[in-house]
Design a protein around this motif. Structure first.
Motif, PDB file in Angstrom:
ATOM      1  N   ALA A 172       0.835  -1.210   0.000  1.00  0.00           N
ATOM      2  CA  ALA A 172       0.000   0.000   0.000  1.00  0.00           C
ATOM      3  C   ALA A 172       0.867   1.256   0.000  1.00  0.00           C
ATOM      4  O   ALA A 172       0.545   2.236  -0.671  1.00  0.00           O
ATOM      5  CB  ALA A 172      -0.946  -0.005   1.194  1.00  0.00           C
ATOM      6  N   SER A 173       1.979   1.229   0.723  1.00  0.00           N
ATOM      7  CA  SER A 173       2.847   2.412   0.749  1.00  0.00           C
ATOM      8  C   SER A 173       3.467   2.657  -0.626  1.00  0.00           C
ATOM      9  O   SER A 173       3.655   3.816  -1.023  1.00  0.00           O
ATOM     10  CB  SER A 173       3.917   2.306   1.835  1.00  0.00           C
ATOM     11  N   ALA A 174       3.757   1.593  -1.372  1.00  0.00           N
ATOM     12  CA  ALA A 174       4.254   1.760  -2.747  1.00  0.00           C
ATOM     13  C   ALA A 174       3.178   2.416  -3.608  1.00  0.00           C
ATOM     14  O   ALA A 174       3.471   3.285  -4.436  1.00  0.00           O
ATOM     15  CB  ALA A 174       4.673   0.415  -3.330  1.00  0.00           C
ATOM     16  N   GLY A 175       1.924   2.013  -3.415  1.00  0.00           N
ATOM     17  CA  GLY A 175       0.821   2.639  -4.139  1.00  0.00           C
ATOM     18  C   GLY A 175       0.686   4.112  -3.799  1.00  0.00           C
ATOM     19  O   GLY A 175       0.467   4.955  -4.677  1.00  0.00           O
ATOM     20  N   TRP A 176       0.847   4.443  -2.518  1.00  0.00           N
ATOM     21  CA  TRP A 176       0.774   5.846  -2.114  1.00  0.00           C
ATOM     22  C   TRP A 176       1.968   6.633  -2.648  1.00  0.00           C
ATOM     23  O   TRP A 176       1.847   7.821  -2.969  1.00  0.00           O
ATOM     24  CB  TRP A 176       0.647   5.973  -0.602  1.00  0.00           C
ATOM     25  N   ALA A 177       3.126   5.990  -2.785  1.00  0.00           N
ATOM     26  CA  ALA A 177       4.287   6.676  -3.380  1.00  0.00           C
ATOM     27  C   ALA A 177       3.991   7.026  -4.842  1.00  0.00           C
ATOM     28  O   ALA A 177       4.311   8.134  -5.304  1.00  0.00           O
ATOM     29  CB  ALA A 177       5.534   5.806  -3.274  1.00  0.00           C
TER      30      ALA A 177
ATOM     31  N   LEU B 260       3.180   2.948   5.954  1.00  0.00           N
ATOM     32  CA  LEU B 260       2.033   3.441   5.198  1.00  0.00           C
ATOM     33  C   LEU B 260       1.671   4.858   5.643  1.00  0.00           C
ATOM     34  O   LEU B 260       1.367   5.728   4.824  1.00  0.00           O
ATOM     35  CB  LEU B 260       0.848   2.487   5.366  1.00  0.00           C
ATOM     36  N   GLN B 261       1.740   5.109   6.926  1.00  0.00           N
ATOM     37  CA  GLN B 261       1.459   6.436   7.453  1.00  0.00           C
ATOM     38  C   GLN B 261       2.425   7.460   6.850  1.00  0.00           C
ATOM     39  O   GLN B 261       2.029   8.558   6.454  1.00  0.00           O
ATOM     40  CB  GLN B 261       1.577   6.420   8.976  1.00  0.00           C
ATOM     41  N   TRP B 262       3.690   7.092   6.769  1.00  0.00           N
ATOM     42  CA  TRP B 262       4.709   7.979   6.201  1.00  0.00           C
ATOM     43  C   TRP B 262       4.372   8.307   4.743  1.00  0.00           C
ATOM     44  O   TRP B 262       4.435   9.472   4.322  1.00  0.00           O
ATOM     45  CB  TRP B 262       6.082   7.320   6.311  1.00  0.00           C
ATOM     46  N   ALA B 263       3.992   7.282   3.963  1.00  0.00           N
ATOM     47  CA  ALA B 263       3.665   7.485   2.548  1.00  0.00           C
ATOM     48  C   ALA B 263       2.418   8.357   2.382  1.00  0.00           C
ATOM     49  O   ALA B 263       2.378   9.244   1.517  1.00  0.00           O
ATOM     50  CB  ALA B 263       3.474   6.134   1.858  1.00  0.00           C
ATOM     51  N   MET B 264       1.409   8.120   3.206  1.00  0.00           N
ATOM     52  CA  MET B 264       0.196   8.928   3.132  1.00  0.00           C
ATOM     53  C   MET B 264       0.483  10.373   3.545  1.00  0.00           C
ATOM     54  O   MET B 264      -0.043  11.320   2.943  1.00  0.00           O
ATOM     55  CB  MET B 264      -0.898   8.322   4.021  1.00  0.00           C
ATOM     56  N   ASN B 265       1.336  10.555   4.551  1.00  0.00           N
ATOM     57  CA  ASN B 265       1.719  11.883   4.989  1.00  0.00           C
ATOM     58  C   ASN B 265       2.443  12.634   3.874  1.00  0.00           C
ATOM     59  O   ASN B 265       2.226  13.828   3.676  1.00  0.00           O
ATOM     60  CB  ASN B 265       2.601  11.784   6.237  1.00  0.00           C
ATOM     61  N   HIS B 266       3.296  11.935   3.151  1.00  0.00           N
ATOM     62  CA  HIS B 266       4.009  12.555   2.034  1.00  0.00           C
ATOM     63  C   HIS B 266       3.005  13.026   0.981  1.00  0.00           C
ATOM     64  O   HIS B 266       3.117  14.135   0.449  1.00  0.00           O
ATOM     65  CB  HIS B 266       5.008  11.572   1.434  1.00  0.00           C
ATOM     66  N   CYS B 267       2.004  12.204   0.704  1.00  0.00           N
ATOM     67  CA  CYS B 267       0.972  12.582  -0.260  1.00  0.00           C
ATOM     68  C   CYS B 267       0.196  13.803   0.243  1.00  0.00           C
ATOM     69  O   CYS B 267      -0.062  14.736  -0.521  1.00  0.00           O
ATOM     70  CB  CYS B 267       0.035  11.399  -0.517  1.00  0.00           C
ATOM     71  N   LEU B 268      -0.153  13.806   1.523  1.00  0.00           N
ATOM     72  CA  LEU B 268      -0.848  14.954   2.114  1.00  0.00           C
ATOM     73  C   LEU B 268      -0.033  16.227   1.925  1.00  0.00           C
ATOM     74  O   LEU B 268      -0.563  17.260   1.482  1.00  0.00           O
ATOM     75  CB  LEU B 268      -1.091  14.697   3.607  1.00  0.00           C
TER      76      LEU B 268
ATOM     77  N   PRO C 294      -1.349  15.532 -12.072  1.00  0.00           N
ATOM     78  CA  PRO C 294      -2.546  15.489 -11.225  1.00  0.00           C
ATOM     79  C   PRO C 294      -3.868  15.447 -11.997  1.00  0.00           C
ATOM     80  O   PRO C 294      -4.912  15.205 -11.404  1.00  0.00           O
ATOM     81  CB  PRO C 294      -2.439  16.769 -10.407  1.00  0.00           C
ATOM     82  N   GLU C 295      -3.809  15.656 -13.309  1.00  0.00           N
ATOM     83  CA  GLU C 295      -5.037  15.683 -14.098  1.00  0.00           C
ATOM     84  C   GLU C 295      -5.812  14.377 -13.891  1.00  0.00           C
ATOM     85  O   GLU C 295      -5.272  13.288 -14.018  1.00  0.00           O
ATOM     86  CB  GLU C 295      -4.728  15.850 -15.597  1.00  0.00           C
ATOM     87  N   GLY C 296      -7.078  14.529 -13.567  1.00  0.00           N
ATOM     88  CA  GLY C 296      -7.936  13.366 -13.387  1.00  0.00           C
ATOM     89  C   GLY C 296      -7.922  12.776 -11.980  1.00  0.00           C
ATOM     90  O   GLY C 296      -8.734  11.911 -11.673  1.00  0.00           O
ATOM     91  N   LEU C 297      -7.007  13.213 -11.130  1.00  0.00           N
ATOM     92  CA  LEU C 297      -6.985  12.720  -9.750  1.00  0.00           C
ATOM     93  C   LEU C 297      -8.046  13.456  -8.932  1.00  0.00           C
ATOM     94  O   LEU C 297      -8.220  14.665  -9.087  1.00  0.00           O
ATOM     95  CB  LEU C 297      -5.627  12.983  -9.090  1.00  0.00           C
ATOM     96  N   ASP C 298      -8.703  12.749  -8.060  1.00  0.00           N
ATOM     97  CA  ASP C 298      -9.669  13.349  -7.143  1.00  0.00           C
ATOM     98  C   ASP C 298      -8.907  13.733  -5.869  1.00  0.00           C
ATOM     99  O   ASP C 298      -8.838  12.954  -4.924  1.00  0.00           O
ATOM    100  CB  ASP C 298     -10.791  12.349  -6.857  1.00  0.00           C
ATOM    101  N   LEU C 299      -8.321  14.916  -5.873  1.00  0.00           N
ATOM    102  CA  LEU C 299      -7.512  15.345  -4.737  1.00  0.00           C
ATOM    103  C   LEU C 299      -8.341  15.478  -3.467  1.00  0.00           C
ATOM    104  O   LEU C 299      -7.876  15.121  -2.383  1.00  0.00           O
ATOM    105  CB  LEU C 299      -6.792  16.654  -5.058  1.00  0.00           C
ATOM    106  N   SER C 300      -9.560  15.939  -3.598  1.00  0.00           N
ATOM    107  CA  SER C 300     -10.432  16.035  -2.433  1.00  0.00           C
ATOM    108  C   SER C 300     -10.731  14.638  -1.880  1.00  0.00           C
ATOM    109  O   SER C 300     -10.742  14.426  -0.667  1.00  0.00           O
ATOM    110  CB  SER C 300     -11.733  16.755  -2.821  1.00  0.00           C
ATOM    111  N   GLY C 301     -10.933  13.685  -2.771  1.00  0.00           N
ATOM    112  CA  GLY C 301     -11.156  12.302  -2.347  1.00  0.00           C
ATOM    113  C   GLY C 301      -9.929  11.712  -1.667  1.00  0.00           C
ATOM    114  O   GLY C 301     -10.053  10.973  -0.683  1.00  0.00           O
ATOM    115  N   LEU C 302      -8.738  12.037  -2.188  1.00  0.00           N
ATOM    116  CA  LEU C 302      -7.511  11.573  -1.542  1.00  0.00           C
ATOM    117  C   LEU C 302      -7.398  12.153  -0.136  1.00  0.00           C
ATOM    118  O   LEU C 302      -7.019  11.447   0.807  1.00  0.00           O
ATOM    119  CB  LEU C 302      -6.278  11.976  -2.366  1.00  0.00           C
ATOM    120  N   LEU C 303      -7.729  13.418   0.011  1.00  0.00           N
ATOM    121  CA  LEU C 303      -7.706  14.031   1.339  1.00  0.00           C
ATOM    122  C   LEU C 303      -8.701  13.350   2.274  1.00  0.00           C
ATOM    123  O   LEU C 303      -8.413  13.164   3.459  1.00  0.00           O
ATOM    124  CB  LEU C 303      -7.981  15.535   1.247  1.00  0.00           C
ATOM    125  N   ASP C 304      -9.856  12.947   1.739  1.00  0.00           N
ATOM    126  CA  ASP C 304     -10.836  12.210   2.550  1.00  0.00           C
ATOM    127  C   ASP C 304     -10.242  10.912   3.074  1.00  0.00           C
ATOM    128  O   ASP C 304     -10.379  10.578   4.254  1.00  0.00           O
ATOM    129  CB  ASP C 304     -12.096  11.886   1.735  1.00  0.00           C
TER     130      ASP C 304
END
Length: 185
Positions: A85-90, A123-131, A100-110
């Motif tokens: 999952a962390s690889a997916g978040w990377a 996984l927390q680290w990867a999600m934090n990087h995305c945030l 970013p075209e086509g990404l639901d950034l608001s959905g990712l934030l949710d």
């Protein structure tokens, strides 16, 4: 695999285990191996199939360009294995920054808001990087990204060396935005 085994370092393993990783390979040395190997999609698939974390990290470094990156990003992000999952978040973080075209950034934030606080360390680290990347790259989502980071408090107390940017998303966002701002005359 023999070369990766030769790179195993007990000190690196101890440090990595503190961060939720289960390998003892210095990432700088791993990047050097990847640089020498260059892009090798077939070898990357073989390394991934070993289930070995260091081999999978190397696979990620040598698999580009990958015409299936978006499919993998979506599948890996939802995988129950935190390492996968962390690889997916990377891949998601890279997409937030570069395509970013086509990404639901608001959905990712949710998703980040709902899942990051209780996620395993890696996984927390990867999600934090995305945030942080959403807040840095997308001004229209910056206030929410900062608010989510503040509310969750993930990595707020992470020890940071003097002169380094904190991985706490609100501080990271603020610093990177400050650095990219044009100088005031």
């Amino acid at each position: 695999m023999a070369e990766l085994a030769g790179l195993e370092d007990p000190k690196a393993r101890a440090v990595n285990e503190k961060h939720g990783d289960d390998h003892g390979v210095n990432l700088g040395k791993l990047r050097a191996v990847a640089k020498r190997l260059k892009t090798q999609p077939e070898l990357a698939r073989e390394l991934w199939d070993t289930q070995d974390t260091a081999a999978r990290l190397l696979a990620l470094l040598i698999c580009r360009p990958n015409p299936h990156a978006e499919e993998l990003r979506v599948a890996w992000s939802a995988d129950p294995d935190p390492a996968v999952a962390s690889a997916g978040w990377a891949l998601t973080t890279e997409r937030v920054a570069k395509r970013p075209e086509g990404l639901d950034l608001s959905g990712l934030l949710d998703v980040i808001e709902a899942e990051m606080k209780d996620a395993p360390d890696r996984l927390q680290w990867a999600m934090n990087h995305c945030l942080a990347q959403i807040g840095i790259e997308h001004p229209e989502h910056r206030a929410r990204a900062i608010a989510v980071g503040e509310r969750l408090g993930v990595l707020k107390d992470y020890p940071t060396s003097p002169g380094c940017t904190s991985p706490f998303a609100p501080a990271w966002i603020a610093e990177m935005v400050r650095r990219s701002a044009p100088p005031v005359a």
